[in-house]
Write a protein that holds these residues in place. Structure first.
Motif, short mmCIF file in Angstrom:
data_model
loop_
_atom_site.label_atom_id
_atom_site.label_comp_id
_atom_site.label_asym_id
_atom_site.label_seq_id
_atom_site.Cartn_x
_atom_site.Cartn_y
_atom_site.Cartn_z
N ALA A 209 69.91 55.81 56.66
CA ALA A 209 70.46 56.02 55.39
C ALA A 209 71.95 56.00 55.25
O ALA A 209 72.74 55.39 54.41
CB ALA A 209 69.86 57.35 54.89
N PHE A 210 72.81 56.49 56.49
CA PHE A 210 74.11 56.68 56.54
C PHE A 210 74.56 55.26 56.81
O PHE A 210 75.65 54.95 55.99
CB PHE A 210 74.22 57.65 57.66
CG PHE A 210 76.04 58.02 57.90
CD1 PHE A 210 76.54 58.82 57.05
CD2 PHE A 210 76.50 57.01 58.86
CE1 PHE A 210 78.00 59.03 57.15
CE2 PHE A 210 77.73 57.59 59.18
CZ PHE A 210 78.53 58.20 58.14
N PHE A 216 78.33 53.77 49.43
CA PHE A 216 78.01 53.63 48.21
C PHE A 216 77.08 54.46 47.74
O PHE A 216 77.06 54.85 46.35
CB PHE A 216 77.77 52.05 48.05
CG PHE A 216 78.87 50.99 48.55
CD1 PHE A 216 80.09 50.95 48.12
CD2 PHE A 216 78.52 50.52 49.99
CE1 PHE A 216 81.07 50.11 48.63
CE2 PHE A 216 79.54 49.87 50.44
CZ PHE A 216 80.69 49.47 49.86
N ILE A 217 76.01 54.67 48.33
CA ILE A 217 74.93 55.45 47.79
C ILE A 217 74.58 56.73 49.05
O ILE A 217 74.72 56.43 50.17
CB ILE A 217 73.42 54.76 47.51
CG1 ILE A 217 73.15 54.07 48.63
CG2 ILE A 217 73.84 53.98 46.45
CD1 ILE A 217 71.65 53.31 48.48
N GLN A 218 74.32 57.75 48.66
CA GLN A 218 74.00 58.93 49.51
C GLN A 218 72.67 59.48 49.23
O GLN A 218 72.27 60.05 48.04
CB GLN A 218 75.09 60.07 49.31
CG GLN A 218 76.35 59.53 49.76
CD GLN A 218 77.44 60.72 49.87
OE1 GLN A 218 77.56 61.51 48.78
NE2 GLN A 218 78.10 60.79 50.75
N LEU A 223 74.14 63.49 52.27
CA LEU A 223 75.12 64.46 51.50
C LEU A 223 74.97 65.70 52.16
O LEU A 223 76.19 66.21 52.35
CB LEU A 223 74.30 64.47 50.02
CG LEU A 223 75.24 65.43 49.26
CD1 LEU A 223 76.69 64.71 48.73
CD2 LEU A 223 74.46 65.86 47.81
N MET A 224 73.83 66.04 52.71
CA MET A 224 73.73 67.12 53.60
C MET A 224 74.99 67.21 54.73
O MET A 224 75.43 68.14 54.99
CB MET A 224 72.60 67.45 53.90
CG MET A 224 71.94 68.86 54.45
SD MET A 224 70.10 69.11 54.01
CE MET A 224 69.54 68.07 55.28
N TYR A 225 74.80 66.07 55.27
CA TYR A 225 75.87 66.05 56.37
C TYR A 225 77.03 66.01 56.04
O TYR A 225 77.84 66.61 56.61
CB TYR A 225 75.32 64.41 56.88
CG TYR A 225 76.43 64.18 58.08
CD1 TYR A 225 76.18 64.66 59.30
CD2 TYR A 225 77.30 63.06 57.82
CE1 TYR A 225 77.25 64.19 60.35
CE2 TYR A 225 78.17 62.81 58.76
CZ TYR A 225 78.00 63.33 60.00
OH TYR A 225 78.81 62.86 60.96
#
Lengths: 268, 344
Positions: A209-210, A216-218, A223-225
């Motif tokens: 995901a990262f 561009f998208i989280q 986001l938590m990271y």
């Protein structure tokens, strides 16, 4: 019935230990999400408050990221099952050359450290326009989660006696009809089990995901990271708690279908 | 009228001949029992008719229609599976109605036919149960109902009684026979139990190592077995080997000629059809062998004796309702037609 007091004490200690190990980390997360001030060495925060929870709900990006994670997880489950069901049926019912090797191939994305695999994938994806894109993450998740779905669903199909299908054919049902009315309904517990695995894995996945999505998208994990990297432990904790909710709902729904009757029925 | 016509069926698994040139017919309303030890090919034969075994050669015709290469669902034969194979996710009604729903019958007709068949088999009150709530005998009936409710052209029964208790088995035998006659349904009944086959069949086929050894009425097969294997397989028997001398085999009051090259003869004796006497019989009927009783077992309705005879190293096992002491010298009188001699 009288019990030896020593044994009772030992049992209570054992249960408490298990609870501490299981729930301890969660308690910390919950405390952090409500802590307005928490300095070492105090065991609990000095000030409690809802400030950070308000922030979480007022900032669109937090809820958006959770929604994104949820969307990705659900579509991944769909893709994963759509690919795994025909593949697993083939593995379970037909003699496929190199079956074992093919089955092990599905393990590959999970067998090695995730970082190099997904960095490579990210660079490939960005070349073909799948970087910074939800579908890129979904594809990566589908590929990596196939091991759960294909393995579990193959075992499920193998556990269904072939006679149950033959009776249906014998009574006049086509191959496809037999699959829809006999095999698939009987495989539901296994399909559900594999969905749980894929769903939870996708919800918690960070690396792909990262590297594919950010900046561009989280997703929620990304986001938590970022939040915890900025020493914003409260926001990170709040997201963590919110992330648990869909998983719990998913599991409760699933548990309803995994009733004993269904599992007992499989033994038939 | 011939319902099923199988011609020269062949099936090889590697070097094993599961079916070796099998040709058997089934007539209208006839119950054919196929018997043989495990590995004889009887189940392969049944499954090839149902379409679950792809034949290497041969043809199968059902009411004149060639079904050799049709998929299972297009054959209109109903198969009963040994382990019943009821669908655990459906109740009794849905299990039985499955085949009728596929035939796109109107709903009320399906309901009527299912209830009629459940009533016929005396399991009407189980209609809403799931298979795991049924006893073995009840499951067996539901599986049978599911097979015959579609009114197949041919019914295939694969060891239908093998999973039931001995006592229920005897009763169900009669029921299956009565039901089959009532529906006038051509049926193939596969079993390894020769007694079951004798009692239920209109015609018996004995298979061994993929070959059909003999086909005939139960009485015919029992009284005129085609070879040693059939003689030994059918009925309760004792087999003794007698070595020849100068091209002849001598046993009791009889002498049999051995063909050239034969060294000994195997004699199959129907254990239940002998008479034991402590005095030498006056009339020269059948085969009379003298011997000494070495052991006695109580079997309830009869005694089983182990008798040592001079002519053979094998003891003779025979049954009698009369009691004789161990150690006494007796004559065993075997009437003609109750023993068979095969040269080896």
């Amino acid at each position: 019935m009288k019990m030896n007091p020593w044994r009772v004490t030992l049992r209570v200690i054992a249960i408490l230990l298990i609870l501490v190990i299981l729930i301890g980390p969660l308690v910390g997360v919950v405390l952090w999400s409500f802590a307005e001030r928490w300095y070492w060495p105090s065991p609990i925060p000095q000030d409690f408050g809802l400030r950070f929870w308000k922030q979480v709900f007022s900032q669109g990006r937090v809820l958006d990221s959770i929604l994104l994670s949820l969307t990705i997880a659900i579509i991944t489950v769909g893709f994963s099952l759509a690919l795994a069901i025909p593949a697993a049926y083939g593995f379970a019912r037909y003699r496929i050359p190199l079956e074992r090797i093919l089955l092990v191939l599905f393990l590959m994305p999970q067998a090695f450290p995730q970082l190099p695999i997904f960095i490579n994938l990210a660079s490939t994806f960005s070349k073909i326009g799948l970087g910074g894109n939800m579908w890129g993450i979904i594809l990566a998740h589908t590929m990596a989660s196939l091991v759960f779905s294909v393995w579990i669903v193959t075992a499920t199909f193998k556990a269904i006696p072939v006679e149950l299908e033959q009776v249906a054919r014998n009574l006049g049902a086509s191959r496809f009809r037999t699959f829809l009315t006999i095999t698939l309904p009987l495989a539901v517990p296994g399909l559900i089990a594999s969905s749980i695995f894929v769903f939870l894995w996708s919800m918690g996945e960070f690396t792909a995901a990262f590297f594919i999505g950010a900046p561009f998208i989280q997703t929620a994990t990304v986001l938590m990271y970022t939040a915890s990297m900025g020493y914003n432990l409260q926001i990170a904790s709040a997201i963590a708690i919110l992330l648990i909710i869909p998983s719990i709902i998913f599991m409760v729904i699933i548990e309803r279908y995994l009733k004993a009757e269904y599992i007992a029925g499989l033994g038939g | 009228m011939v319902v099923l016509e199988t011609r020269n069926l062949k099936k090889y698994y590697g070097k094993v001949h599961a079916l070796d040139d099998v040709s058997i017919d089934v007539e209208e309303g006839e119950l054919l029992a196929v018997i043989g030890p495990s590995g004889s090919g009887k189940t392969t034969f049944l499954r090839s008719i149902a379409g679950f075994v792809k034949l290497d050669a041969g043809s199968i015709k059902l009411h004149g229609r060639d079904i050799t290469n049709l998929p299972p669902e297009k054959r209109n034969v109903a198969m009963f599976f040994q382990n019943y194979a009821l669908w655990p996710h459906m109740n009794v009604f849905d299990n039985v109605a499955y085949g009728l729903k596929l035939r796109k019958l109107p709903k009320d007709e399906i309901e009527e036919r299912v209830h009629k068949i459940l009533k016929l088999l005396d399991i009407e009150d189980l209609v809403n149960r799931k298979p795991n709530q049924l006893s073995g005998g009840q499951q067996q009936r539901v599986a049978l109902a599911r097979a015959i409710v579609v009114e197949p052209e041919l019914l295939l029964l694969d060891e239908p009684l093998s999973n039931l208790d001995a006592k229920i088995r005897m009763r169900i035998r009669f029921e299956i026979k009565a039901l089959q006659k009532r529906l006038n349904l051509a049926t193939i009944y596969v079993t390894h139990d020769q007694e079951e086959a004798l009692s239920i069949a209109d015609k018996i086929a004995i298979m061994h190592l993929g070959k059909v050894l003999q086909v005939g009425k139960p009485e015919e097969v029992y009284r005129n077995p085609a070879n040693f294997f059939v003689a030994d397989f059918i009925g309760t028997n004792s087999v003794i080997i007698v070595h020849g001398k100068d091209g002849k085999v001598q046993i009791g009051n009889r002498t049999f000629n051995l063909p050239a090259g034969s060294k000994y003869a195997r004699i199959v004796v129907r254990s239940d059809e002998v008479t034991i006497s402590s005095e030498e019989p006056k009339e020269e009927k059948g085969l009379t062998i003298s011997g000494k009783i070495m052991g006695r077992l109580y079997m309830g309705s009869k005694y089983r004796y182990e008798i040592e005879i001079e002519e053979s190293n094998d003891p003779l096992f025979v049954n009698s309702q009369n009691i004789y002491d161990v150690g006494s010298e007796v004559y065993v009188i075997i009437p003609d037609g109750s023993f068979f001699v095969y040269e080896v």
